[in-house]
Design an enzyme around this catalytic site. Sequence first.
Site, PDB file in Angstrom:
ATOM      1  N   GLY A   1       0.759  -1.093  -0.297  1.00 51.17           N
ATOM      2  CA  GLY A   1      -0.053   0.161  -0.216  1.00 51.17           C
ATOM      3  C   GLY A   1       1.051   1.273  -0.339  1.00 51.17           C
ATOM      4  N   CYS A   2       0.642   1.492   0.636  1.00 52.31           N
ATOM      5  CA  CYS A   2       0.692   3.106   0.451  1.00 52.31           C
ATOM      6  C   CYS A   2       2.212   3.394   1.644  1.00 52.31           C
ATOM      7  CB  CYS A   2       0.383   4.279   1.027  1.00 52.31           C
ATOM      8  SG  CYS A   2       1.024   5.996   1.573  1.00 52.31           S
ATOM      9  N   PHE A   3       3.442   3.819   0.735  1.00 50.41           N
ATOM     10  CA  PHE A   3       5.256   3.950   1.286  1.00 50.41           C
ATOM     11  C   PHE A   3       4.898   5.025   2.934  1.00 50.41           C
ATOM     12  CE2 PHE A   3       6.105   6.491  -2.632  1.00 50.41           C
ATOM     13  CZ  PHE A   3       5.126   7.720  -2.200  1.00 50.41           C
ATOM     14  N   TRP A   4       3.624   5.729   3.226  1.00 48.75           N
ATOM     15  CA  TRP A   4       4.146   6.365   4.455  1.00 48.75           C
ATOM     16  C   TRP A   4       3.731   5.296   5.043  1.00 48.75           C
ATOM     17  CZ3 TRP A   4       0.209  10.934   2.152  1.00 48.75           C
ATOM     18  CH2 TRP A   4       0.851  11.171   0.693  1.00 48.75           C
TER      19      TRP A   4
END
Length: 178
Positions: free
Chosen positions: A11-14
């Site tokens: 998913g989102c790398f953050w």
Amino acid sequence: MNTELATLGGGCFWCLEAAFVQLAGVESVVSGYAGGGMPDPDYRSVCDGDTGHAEVVEVRFNPEVIDYGTLLKAFFAIHDPTTPNRQGNDVGSQYRSVIFTHGDQQEKVARELIAELAAAKIWPAPIVTAVSPAPTFWPAEDYHQNYYANNPQQGYCQAVVAPKAAKLRKVFAGRLKT
């Protein structure tokens, strides 16, 4: 000091970065892109779905402090490995669940853990996490690095990133940096 790399997309790398930076033995986490065909991709191109890249993190870790298997257990604890090309409201191939391995031993550990988790039936659907050799890693733009640490009040960070970072702290309480 001996270090190794793990390249993971969930998913989102953050979210991944905010979780992994908390673990003892993790030396650095860089958000970026891997697995696509375009050299030196940028965020807009990746989000448009034209490059084939996944949002990933490259985790540099000390295997004497945290082993690869434990990193993967943390990875599976903070994302849903059963939704192809999706994590929550984030939809697209850039959000796929993928483990890019650095060598045969990492591939073996990844495949064995996936088999173990599948047999345990932790999720109501099959695990779709892909496992393949690590391709070229492209660091994301500077504003994506340490995003959660730099933007904790941003809406997405509060609604999505913070709960994943908190889940990691709870599940891996004994493995956190002091």
